[in-house]
Enzyme design. Structure first.
Site, short mmCIF file in Angstrom:
data_model
loop_
_atom_site.label_atom_id
_atom_site.label_comp_id
_atom_site.label_asym_id
_atom_site.label_seq_id
_atom_site.Cartn_x
_atom_site.Cartn_y
_atom_site.Cartn_z
N LYS A 105 0.83 -1.21 0.00
CA LYS A 105 0.00 0.00 0.00
C LYS A 105 0.85 1.25 0.00
O LYS A 105 0.46 2.27 -0.58
CB LYS A 105 -0.97 0.00 1.19
CG LYS A 105 -2.12 -0.97 0.98
CD LYS A 105 -3.37 -0.58 1.76
CE LYS A 105 -4.52 -1.50 1.41
NZ LYS A 105 -5.65 -1.38 2.32
N LYS B 37 -4.12 -10.97 -6.82
CA LYS B 37 -5.41 -11.29 -6.17
C LYS B 37 -6.52 -10.40 -6.73
O LYS B 37 -6.26 -9.25 -7.12
CB LYS B 37 -5.29 -11.16 -4.65
CG LYS B 37 -5.17 -9.75 -4.13
CD LYS B 37 -5.32 -9.71 -2.62
CE LYS B 37 -5.28 -8.27 -2.14
NZ LYS B 37 -5.51 -8.06 -0.75
N LYS C 248 -10.57 -4.59 -6.19
CA LYS C 248 -11.33 -3.52 -6.85
C LYS C 248 -10.43 -2.63 -7.71
O LYS C 248 -10.92 -1.92 -8.58
CB LYS C 248 -12.07 -2.68 -5.81
CG LYS C 248 -11.13 -2.02 -4.82
CD LYS C 248 -11.83 -1.13 -3.86
CE LYS C 248 -10.87 -0.32 -3.02
NZ LYS C 248 -9.97 -1.04 -2.14
P1 TYM Z 1 -10.09 -6.84 3.24
O1 TYM Z 1 -11.18 -5.85 3.48
O2 TYM Z 1 -9.01 -6.47 2.28
O3 TYM Z 1 -10.69 -8.23 2.77
C1 TYM Z 1 -11.75 -8.84 3.50
C2 TYM Z 1 -11.63 -10.36 3.46
O4 TYM Z 1 -11.66 -10.83 2.10
C3 TYM Z 1 -10.51 -11.61 1.85
N1 TYM Z 1 -10.10 -11.37 0.45
C4 TYM Z 1 -9.85 -12.34 -0.43
N2 TYM Z 1 -9.90 -13.68 -0.31
C5 TYM Z 1 -9.62 -14.42 -1.41
N3 TYM Z 1 -9.26 -13.86 -2.61
C6 TYM Z 1 -9.20 -12.52 -2.75
N4 TYM Z 1 -8.88 -12.00 -3.93
C7 TYM Z 1 -9.49 -11.69 -1.64
N5 TYM Z 1 -9.53 -10.35 -1.44
C8 TYM Z 1 -9.89 -10.17 -0.15
C9 TYM Z 1 -9.46 -11.11 2.83
O5 TYM Z 1 -8.47 -12.07 3.09
C10 TYM Z 1 -10.30 -10.84 4.05
O6 TYM Z 1 -10.53 -12.03 4.79
N6 TYM Z 1 -7.42 -6.07 7.37
C11 TYM Z 1 -8.59 -6.74 6.82
C12 TYM Z 1 -9.88 -6.33 7.51
C13 TYM Z 1 -9.85 -6.49 8.97
C14 TYM Z 1 -9.95 -7.71 9.68
C15 TYM Z 1 -9.89 -7.37 11.06
C16 TYM Z 1 -10.09 -9.05 9.29
C17 TYM Z 1 -9.72 -5.49 9.87
N7 TYM Z 1 -9.74 -6.01 11.14
C18 TYM Z 1 -9.95 -8.36 12.04
C19 TYM Z 1 -10.17 -10.03 10.29
C20 TYM Z 1 -10.10 -9.67 11.65
C21 TYM Z 1 -8.69 -6.39 5.35
O7 TYM Z 1 -8.19 -5.38 4.92
O8 TYM Z 1 -9.45 -7.26 4.63
#
Ligand code: TYM
Length: 333
Positions: A115, A197, A200
């Protein structure tokens, strides 16, 4: 009385509209397990401002995402669904954990490296300390499992390290959680960029849950397969990453094994396979989109879910926070 079920917790940032990666990597997994666990799922809005957000869009997505969570099968009667900024304990424990997280640890986080390379003009302190806030999100609820996609595994591992570090100093304060990553679907790649991956930031290769069926079909028909001339549906992540990705999507959605999928499409080329995957995705997403649209029209209902969720979540989170404050020596009244 404390719940006897094991606890599961996870969250998604409302920084973009939900996509198939979020669904297959995370939400579907959550929804499949609602009856076996005591579940907490939230929208991680505090996290989104590590990258500049349009306030109006952030507000829209924060409520639409709740509608989608419910439409995907997260029944608010069985799960605690809430918005992170409605529970101040996240920010409060986040600060405490900042003070127990090392600069070197945060520097090694791949998401920070990615990022900060992408947003060179806004490498803010929040982007750097984000994993400590994520650890707070998790540890407040004393979960056994944190179901995430593979890209979040490093953050959950840091959370475990912080919990162990804190417990070593102060005694048994936090449960040390396990990441819960499914075998298929844990990493869905972009349809136009099978090396990256699904996200968006590459909208042509990203299937959004609210996309119209014809848009979804178009995206699948244009999916990158591979450059060989084999035209054969075979699982090979190294040499056929595009096909392997489509097979993983199809397998996660239909529950069919990779071998069965190879058999199903034997002798048929990508011209048959790609629309078949698209069609399976459309079949799954159509009822979700329709239900989400119905719920989005009922803002009062959604607000009531958020209110109730924040109350339940705050009750649990504040219990952990009070314990932490006491252990570290903050004067209690
Ligand atoms: P975020 O918002 O980027 O993604 C949310 C969830 O979706 C999964 N994910 C994917 N899985 C498979 N293939 C993909 N292309 C893909 N893109 C996203 C992510 O692994 C995630 O499980 N930091 C976290 C949000 C968060 C969080 C937490 C998660 C904040 N606090 C506490 C668990 C526990 C995040 O940015 O996910």
């Amino acid at each position: 009385m404390e719940s006897e079920k094991k606890i599961m917790l996870s969250g998604i940032q409302p920084s973009g509209d939900l996509h198939l990666g979020n669904y297959l990597g995370a939400i579907k997994n959550w929804a499949d397990r609602v009856n076996d666990f005591d579940c907490y799922y939230f929208m991680a809005d505090l996290h989104t401002i590590t990258v500049r957000q349009d306030p109006k869009e952030l507000r829209r997505r924060s409520i639409e995402m709740l509608a989608l969570y419910i439409a995907c099968g997260l029944d608010p009667k069985k799960n605690t669904l809430f918005l992170q900024s409605h529970v101040p304990a996240h920010a409060q424990l986040g600060w405490v954990l900042d003070c127990y997280t090392m600069f070197g640890e945060l520097s090694r986080m791949t998401q920070f490296k990615d990022k900060s390379a992408k947003h060179k003009d806004n490498i803010n302190a929040g982007l750097f300390t984000y994993p400590s806030l994520m650890a707070a999100d998790i540890l407040l609820y004393q979960p056994h499992y944190v179901p995430v996609g593979e890209d979040q595994k490093q953050h959950v591992e840091l959370t475990r390290d912080l919990a162990i570090r804190f417990n070593n100093i102060y005694g048994d304060v936090f449960r040390v959680p396990e990441p819960y990553i499914s075998k298929v679907g844990a990493r869905i790649y972009g349809l136009t960029t099978p090396g990256q991956k699904m996200s968006k930031s590459e909208p042509n290769g990203c299937v959004f849950l609210m996309d119209d069926p014809n848009v979804i079909m178009k995206k699948f028909k244009r999916a990158v397969t591979d450059s060989d001339t084999e035209n054969c549906v075979h699982f090979d992540k190294v040499n056929k990453p595009g096909v392997a990705n489509l097979m993983s999507i199809y397998s996660t959605i239909t529950g069919k094994s990779l071998e069965d999928i190879e058999k199903e499409f034997e002798g048929q080329g990508y011209g048959v396979f790609k629309p078949a995957v698209g069609d399976a995705v459309v079949q799954t997403l159509t009822p979700i989109r329709e239900e989400a649209n119905r719920l989005i029209a009922d803002k009062e209902y959604l607000n009531s879910i958020y209110k109730e969720g924040a109350e339940k979540a705050s009750y649990i989170a504040n219990k952990t926070l009070r314990k932490v404050y006491k252990k570290i020596g903050f004067y209690q009244l």
